[in-house]
Design a protein around this motif. Sequence first.
Motif, PDB file in Angstrom:
ATOM      1  N   PRO A  84       0.819  -1.211   0.000  1.00 48.64           N
ATOM      2  CA  PRO A  84       0.000   0.000   0.000  1.00 48.64           C
ATOM      3  C   PRO A  84       0.855   1.265   0.000  1.00 48.64           C
ATOM      4  CG  PRO A  84      -0.846  -1.553   1.595  1.00 48.64           C
ATOM      5  CD  PRO A  84       0.478  -2.090   1.107  1.00 48.64           C
ATOM      6  N   MET A  85       0.421   2.236  -0.768  1.00 50.66           N
ATOM      7  CA  MET A  85       1.144   3.501  -0.884  1.00 50.66           C
ATOM      8  C   MET A  85       0.827   4.384   0.311  1.00 50.66           C
ATOM      9  SD  MET A  85       1.030   6.379  -3.926  1.00 50.66           S
ATOM     10  CE  MET A  85      -0.732   6.504  -3.941  1.00 50.66           C
ATOM     11  N   ASP A  86       1.829   5.044   0.837  1.00 52.37           N
ATOM     12  CA  ASP A  86       1.665   6.043   1.893  1.00 52.37           C
ATOM     13  C   ASP A  86       2.594   7.174   1.507  1.00 52.37           C
ATOM     14  OD1 ASP A  86       1.120   7.469   4.162  1.00 52.37           O
ATOM     15  OD2 ASP A  86       1.746   5.896   5.558  1.00 52.37           O
ATOM     16  N   ARG A  87       2.071   8.164   0.816  1.00 50.08           N
ATOM     17  CA  ARG A  87       2.918   9.180   0.209  1.00 50.08           C
ATOM     18  C   ARG A  87       2.401  10.571   0.511  1.00 50.08           C
ATOM     19  NH1 ARG A  87       6.615   9.809  -3.714  1.00 50.08           N
ATOM     20  NH2 ARG A  87       6.721   7.588  -4.125  1.00 50.08           N
ATOM     21  N   LEU A  88       3.324  11.493   0.745  1.00 50.13           N
ATOM     22  CA  LEU A  88       3.010  12.904   0.918  1.00 50.13           C
ATOM     23  C   LEU A  88       3.320  13.614  -0.393  1.00 50.13           C
ATOM     24  CD1 LEU A  88       2.351  15.386   2.704  1.00 50.13           C
ATOM     25  CD2 LEU A  88       4.789  15.487   3.243  1.00 50.13           C
ATOM     26  N   LEU A  89       2.322  14.316  -0.908  1.00 55.51           N
ATOM     27  CA  LEU A  89       2.494  15.099  -2.128  1.00 55.51           C
ATOM     28  C   LEU A  89       2.292  16.548  -1.752  1.00 55.51           C
ATOM     29  CD1 LEU A  89       2.800  15.233  -5.228  1.00 55.51           C
ATOM     30  CD2 LEU A  89       0.316  14.948  -5.366  1.00 55.51           C
ATOM     31  N   CYS A  90       3.321  17.353  -1.935  1.00 56.65           N
ATOM     32  CA  CYS A  90       3.189  18.753  -1.562  1.00 56.65           C
ATOM     33  C   CYS A  90       3.681  19.644  -2.693  1.00 56.65           C
ATOM     34  CB  CYS A  90       3.931  19.054  -0.269  1.00 56.65           C
ATOM     35  SG  CYS A  90       5.685  18.652  -0.297  1.00 56.65           S
ATOM     36  N   GLY A  91       3.162  20.839  -2.707  1.00 59.48           N
ATOM     37  CA  GLY A  91       3.535  21.808  -3.723  1.00 59.48           C
ATOM     38  C   GLY A  91       2.701  23.063  -3.575  1.00 59.48           C
ATOM     39  N   ASP A  92       3.108  24.098  -4.269  1.00 59.88           N
ATOM     40  CA  ASP A  92       2.399  25.370  -4.208  1.00 59.88           C
ATOM     41  C   ASP A  92       1.046  25.281  -4.890  1.00 59.88           C
ATOM     42  OD1 ASP A  92       4.509  26.595  -2.893  1.00 59.88           O
ATOM     43  OD2 ASP A  92       5.471  27.244  -4.752  1.00 59.88           O
ATOM     44  N   VAL A  93       0.215  26.290  -4.664  1.00 62.18           N
ATOM     45  CA  VAL A  93      -1.073  26.398  -5.332  1.00 62.18           C
ATOM     46  C   VAL A  93      -0.839  26.393  -6.839  1.00 62.18           C
ATOM     47  CG1 VAL A  93      -3.039  27.927  -5.741  1.00 62.18           C
ATOM     48  CG2 VAL A  93      -2.127  27.665  -3.429  1.00 62.18           C
ATOM     49  N   GLY A  94      -1.634  25.607  -7.552  1.00 62.03           N
ATOM     50  CA  GLY A  94      -1.489  25.527  -9.002  1.00 62.03           C
ATOM     51  C   GLY A  94      -0.450  24.524  -9.465  1.00 62.03           C
ATOM     52  N   TYR A  95       0.146  23.814  -8.544  1.00 61.43           N
ATOM     53  CA  TYR A  95       1.200  22.841  -8.844  1.00 61.43           C
ATOM     54  C   TYR A  95       0.651  21.597  -9.549  1.00 61.43           C
ATOM     55  CZ  TYR A  95       5.105  19.646  -7.743  1.00 61.43           C
ATOM     56  OH  TYR A  95       6.114  18.743  -7.802  1.00 61.43           O
ATOM     57  N   GLY A  96      -0.639  21.292  -9.345  1.00 63.08           N
ATOM     58  CA  GLY A  96      -1.245  20.132  -9.980  1.00 63.08           C
ATOM     59  C   GLY A  96      -1.474  18.970  -9.040  1.00 63.08           C
ATOM     60  N   LYS A  97      -1.434  19.225  -7.742  1.00 60.31           N
ATOM     61  CA  LYS A  97      -1.596  18.155  -6.754  1.00 60.31           C
ATOM     62  C   LYS A  97      -2.959  17.478  -6.878  1.00 60.31           C
ATOM     63  CE  LYS A  97      -1.036  21.076  -3.434  1.00 60.31           C
ATOM     64  NZ  LYS A  97      -0.877  22.309  -4.188  1.00 60.31           N
TER      65      LYS A  97
END
Length: 146
Positions: free
Chosen positions: A13-26
């Motif tokens: 199972p994946m346990d991942r943090l995806l972070c980025g600025d607004v508009g980054y495409g998260k």
Amino acid sequence: MADIKRDMESPTPMDRLLCGDVGYGKTEVAMRAGVQSRDGRGKQVAVLAPTTVLAFQHEKTVKERFAGFPVRAEMVSRFRTKAEQKAVLDDLATGKVDIIVGTHRLLSKDVQFRDLGFLVVDEEQRFGVGHKEKIKQLKRRSTCSP
């Protein structure tokens, strides 16, 4: 995207943090991974947002993005009546809802998934310790596997 795709194809199972600025495409990345989980494995997707306004925005985005696909997306929050929420939750439990978007309401005891496979937690830092414990319980209860 490549790392997430690889995680989704892994038996773990994946346990991942995806972070980025607004508009980054998260959000787009999360939606694509969620639909991959649904399409490839028939799993349900939950999107947990810290505010009602953000939950409403996510529901709108998901519905617009997948309008041409056989994907049923719904939302539970204070913007819905108790009767509407009960109908959505009944359909969620039987697997008729593919993607559920909601506030901390998704962490309530009466919320049952037929087969949760992918959980997106937006702005995790805005949830309290009690909510995070309930998120951990969701993870343990689900069959969150690729």
